[in-house]
Scaffold this motif. Structure first.
Motif, PDB file in Angstrom:
ATOM      1  N   LEU A 146      59.714  48.127   7.149  1.00  0.00           N
ATOM      2  CA  LEU A 146      58.277  47.973   6.983  1.00  0.00           C
ATOM      3  C   LEU A 146      57.596  47.771   8.327  1.00  0.00           C
ATOM      4  CD1 LEU A 146      58.230  45.674   3.826  1.00  0.00           C
ATOM      5  CD2 LEU A 146      57.315  48.002   3.926  1.00  0.00           C
ATOM      6  N   ALA A 147      58.212  46.978   9.202  1.00  0.00           N
ATOM      7  CA  ALA A 147      57.634  46.745  10.526  1.00  0.00           C
ATOM      8  C   ALA A 147      57.567  48.036  11.326  1.00  0.00           C
ATOM      9  CB  ALA A 147      58.458  45.702  11.281  1.00  0.00           C
ATOM     10  N   ALA A 148      58.570  48.896  11.154  1.00  0.00           N
ATOM     11  CA  ALA A 148      58.605  50.168  11.862  1.00  0.00           C
ATOM     12  C   ALA A 148      57.793  51.247  11.166  1.00  0.00           C
ATOM     13  CB  ALA A 148      60.051  50.630  12.012  1.00  0.00           C
ATOM     14  N   CYS A 149      57.262  50.928  10.008  1.00  0.00           N
ATOM     15  CA  CYS A 149      56.553  51.914   9.168  1.00  0.00           C
ATOM     16  C   CYS A 149      57.430  53.163   8.986  1.00  0.00           C
ATOM     17  CB  CYS A 149      55.211  52.282   9.807  1.00  0.00           C
ATOM     18  SG  CYS A 149      54.009  52.921   8.627  1.00  0.00           S
ATOM     19  N   ASP A 150      58.702  52.902   8.740  1.00  0.00           N
ATOM     20  CA  ASP A 150      59.706  53.955   8.581  1.00  0.00           C
ATOM     21  C   ASP A 150      59.669  54.454   7.135  1.00  0.00           C
ATOM     22  OD1 ASP A 150      61.962  55.545   8.417  1.00  0.00           O
ATOM     23  OD2 ASP A 150      63.270  54.125   9.460  1.00  0.00           O
ATOM     24  N   ARG A 151      58.795  55.383   6.864  1.00  0.00           N
ATOM     25  CA  ARG A 151      58.513  55.806   5.494  1.00  0.00           C
ATOM     26  C   ARG A 151      59.761  56.303   4.760  1.00  0.00           C
ATOM     27  NH1 ARG A 151      53.024  56.304   4.698  1.00  0.00           N
ATOM     28  NH2 ARG A 151      51.755  56.057   6.574  1.00  0.00           N
ATOM     29  N   GLU A 152      60.534  57.126   5.417  1.00  0.00           N
ATOM     30  CA  GLU A 152      61.711  57.690   4.769  1.00  0.00           C
ATOM     31  C   GLU A 152      62.693  56.605   4.362  1.00  0.00           C
ATOM     32  OE1 GLU A 152      64.178  60.520   3.097  1.00  0.00           O
ATOM     33  OE2 GLU A 152      62.119  60.751   3.836  1.00  0.00           O
ATOM     34  N   ASN A 153      62.949  55.673   5.265  1.00  0.00           N
ATOM     35  CA  ASN A 153      63.935  54.638   4.965  1.00  0.00           C
ATOM     36  C   ASN A 153      63.404  53.557   4.033  1.00  0.00           C
ATOM     37  OD1 ASN A 153      66.381  55.428   6.177  1.00  0.00           O
ATOM     38  ND2 ASN A 153      65.518  55.006   8.200  1.00  0.00           N
ATOM     39  N   ILE A 154      62.085  53.401   3.938  1.00  0.00           N
ATOM     40  CA  ILE A 154      61.538  52.483   2.935  1.00  0.00           C
ATOM     41  C   ILE A 154      61.883  52.985   1.543  1.00  0.00           C
ATOM     42  CG2 ILE A 154      59.417  51.550   1.921  1.00  0.00           C
ATOM     43  CD1 ILE A 154      58.217  51.582   4.768  1.00  0.00           C
ATOM     44  N   GLY A 155      61.654  54.285   1.315  1.00  0.00           N
ATOM     45  CA  GLY A 155      61.998  54.866   0.021  1.00  0.00           C
ATOM     46  C   GLY A 155      63.488  54.862  -0.247  1.00  0.00           C
ATOM     47  N   THR A 156      64.273  55.162   0.781  1.00  0.00           N
ATOM     48  CA  THR A 156      65.732  55.177   0.624  1.00  0.00           C
ATOM     49  C   THR A 156      66.255  53.783   0.301  1.00  0.00           C
ATOM     50  OG1 THR A 156      65.939  57.048   2.145  1.00  0.00           O
ATOM     51  CG2 THR A 156      67.903  55.691   1.792  1.00  0.00           C
ATOM     52  N   LEU A 157      65.727  52.762   0.977  1.00  0.00           N
ATOM     53  CA  LEU A 157      66.169  51.393   0.734  1.00  0.00           C
ATOM     54  C   LEU A 157      65.890  50.971  -0.705  1.00  0.00           C
ATOM     55  CD1 LEU A 157      67.222  48.649   1.805  1.00  0.00           C
ATOM     56  CD2 LEU A 157      64.844  48.099   2.401  1.00  0.00           C
ATOM     57  N   LEU A 158      64.712  51.267  -1.189  1.00  0.00           N
ATOM     58  CA  LEU A 158      64.356  50.889  -2.563  1.00  0.00           C
ATOM     59  C   LEU A 158      65.330  51.492  -3.563  1.00  0.00           C
ATOM     60  CD1 LEU A 158      62.349  49.653  -4.621  1.00  0.00           C
ATOM     61  CD2 LEU A 158      61.101  51.817  -4.530  1.00  0.00           C
ATOM     62  N   ASN A 159      65.613  52.781  -3.418  1.00  0.00           N
ATOM     63  CA  ASN A 159      66.474  53.455  -4.395  1.00  0.00           C
ATOM     64  C   ASN A 159      67.944  53.078  -4.257  1.00  0.00           C
ATOM     65  OD1 ASN A 159      64.461  54.821  -5.784  1.00  0.00           O
ATOM     66  ND2 ASN A 159      64.516  56.574  -4.399  1.00  0.00           N
ATOM     67  N   ALA A 160      68.336  52.589  -3.095  1.00  0.00           N
ATOM     68  CA  ALA A 160      69.738  52.217  -2.884  1.00  0.00           C
ATOM     69  C   ALA A 160      70.023  50.780  -3.296  1.00  0.00           C
ATOM     70  CB  ALA A 160      70.113  52.408  -1.419  1.00  0.00           C
ATOM     71  N   THR A 161      68.988  50.015  -3.588  1.00  0.00           N
ATOM     72  CA  THR A 161      69.166  48.591  -3.894  1.00  0.00           C
ATOM     73  C   THR A 161      68.631  48.284  -5.292  1.00  0.00           C
ATOM     74  OG1 THR A 161      67.101  48.148  -2.685  1.00  0.00           O
ATOM     75  CG2 THR A 161      69.174  47.871  -1.475  1.00  0.00           C
ATOM     76  N   ILE A 162      67.440  47.739  -5.384  1.00  0.00           N
ATOM     77  CA  ILE A 162      66.935  47.332  -6.693  1.00  0.00           C
ATOM     78  C   ILE A 162      66.713  48.516  -7.629  1.00  0.00           C
ATOM     79  CG2 ILE A 162      65.905  45.208  -5.829  1.00  0.00           C
ATOM     80  CD1 ILE A 162      63.184  46.603  -5.908  1.00  0.00           C
ATOM     81  N   GLY A 163      66.545  49.722  -7.071  1.00  0.00           N
ATOM     82  CA  GLY A 163      66.302  50.893  -7.913  1.00  0.00           C
ATOM     83  C   GLY A 163      67.519  51.745  -8.183  1.00  0.00           C
ATOM     84  N   ASN A 174      59.750  57.265  -7.164  1.00  0.00           N
ATOM     85  CA  ASN A 174      59.656  56.058  -6.344  1.00  0.00           C
ATOM     86  C   ASN A 174      59.652  56.389  -4.859  1.00  0.00           C
ATOM     87  OD1 ASN A 174      59.359  54.005  -8.174  1.00  0.00           O
ATOM     88  ND2 ASN A 174      61.506  53.396  -8.192  1.00  0.00           N
ATOM     89  N   HIS A 175      60.568  57.287  -4.468  1.00  0.00           N
ATOM     90  CA  HIS A 175      60.664  57.640  -3.052  1.00  0.00           C
ATOM     91  C   HIS A 175      59.371  58.278  -2.575  1.00  0.00           C
ATOM     92  CE1 HIS A 175      62.000  59.456   0.696  1.00  0.00           C
ATOM     93  NE2 HIS A 175      63.072  58.682   0.638  1.00  0.00           N
ATOM     94  N   ARG A 176      58.859  59.205  -3.349  1.00  0.00           N
ATOM     95  CA  ARG A 176      57.608  59.876  -2.969  1.00  0.00           C
ATOM     96  C   ARG A 176      56.456  58.882  -2.904  1.00  0.00           C
ATOM     97  NH1 ARG A 176      57.793  63.393  -6.562  1.00  0.00           N
ATOM     98  NH2 ARG A 176      56.338  62.546  -8.102  1.00  0.00           N
TER      99      ARG A 176
END
Length: 291
Positions: A146-163, A174-176
């Motif tokens: 989030l601090a890096a505003c790393d859009r791709e990895n924000i979506g990837t993190l969500l789907n690899a963990t709670i999603g 969710n990723h989109r």
């Protein structure tokens, strides 16, 4: 089934987009509180079983969804401010029940601790009072992307963990969604995450101690981030609480598969609706402390 939509002025400070599903036969109204980075659309599965048993109210916080264009985003909102908004909406729509999901549970518990006079029951989905190891790792990595505003990895993190237990179609959505948010939305979520990390937990127990209405906590048995075991720690603080476990479900419960949807529906309606042939319950309580 189409909702009535409106953008409401909240204390002259915020503009909040709302959806109101009115049911002619419903005697009660329930308001639904989103989790982080979510909008009213995330409750599509929940509305299907709550309506028409209830009038259903959904809303987007000022920095999210269809509320964004009506607000200036000049400062980051605290959970206390989110609780203020929830209490105002409870009054405006005469809500007597609340349902929260995930991080929406923080503002919801804060609001309930102020004992709003109308609310008689609440459901807290996918939430627990502690930060366990999986959640800590998720939050720490989340703060980084989030601090890096790393859009791709924000979506990837969500789907690899709670999603990770979501169907592939929902994962793509969710990723989109999370990869195309505004920078101030990422800043807002980082602000909340860092507050939790610096507090070494969600500091929810003190709020729970003040709540005197019945609460139902619902967690998936595959959810290691807000586990059913951790959620049961609320029994030490909430006077009247019940717990339900949704089998073969993760963090997103009724969104993950049909059986989880049915279990979640049955658990919520059994708790929220009065038993058949029982005397009609009053729609609101009255406290010396009003909002």
């Amino acid at each position: 089934m189409k909702p009535e939509t409106a953008v409401l002025d909240i204390q002259g400070q915020y503009r909040v987009y709302t959806e109101h599903y009115r049911a002619d036969s419903a005697e009660h109204t329930i308001i639904l509180v989103n989790g982080s980075l979510s909008t009213t659309t995330s409750f599509a599965q929940s509305v299907r079983y709550l309506y028409p048993h209830f009038n259903v109210v959904l809303f987007d916080l000022p920095y999210a969804g269809q509320s964004r264009e009506f607000n200036d985003h000049t400062h980051l909102m605290s959970r206390e401010e989110e609780a203020d908004i929830l209490l105002e909406l409870i009054e405006q729509f005469a809500c007597d029940h609340v349902l929260s999901f995930s991080w929406g549970g923080i503002a919801t518990l804060q609001a309930l601790a102020r004992r709003p006079r109308r609310i008689v029951k609440a459901v807290i989905n996918s939430f627990s009072p502690i930060i366990n190891r999986p959640m800590l790792a998720y939050l720490e990595r989340g703060a980084e992307v989030l601090a890096a505003c790393d859009r791709e990895n924000i979506g990837t993190l969500l789907n690899a963990t709670i999603g990770k237990h979501l169907p592939s179609l929902f994962k793509r959505y969710n990723h989109r969604h999370v990869a195309t948010l505004e920078t101030y939305e990422y800043a807002q979520m980082r602000f909340h995450v860092e507050n939790v990390l610096t507090q070494q937990g969600r500091a929810c127990n003190s709020f729970a101690d003040e709540i005197d209405i019945p609460l139902l906590f619902v967690n998936g048995d595959w959810d290691e981030y807000t586990s059913a075991e951790d959620a049961r720690l609320f029994a030490r603080h909430v006077r009247h609480c019940e717990f339900r476990v949704i089998h073969q479900a993760g963090h997103f419960l009724d969104m993950e598969h049909k059986a989880a949807w049915m279990q979640t529906r049955d658990a919520l309606l059994a708790f929220l609706l009065p038993p058949l042939n029982s005397p009609r319950q009053p729609a609101a309580r009255h406290h010396a402390l009003a909002i």
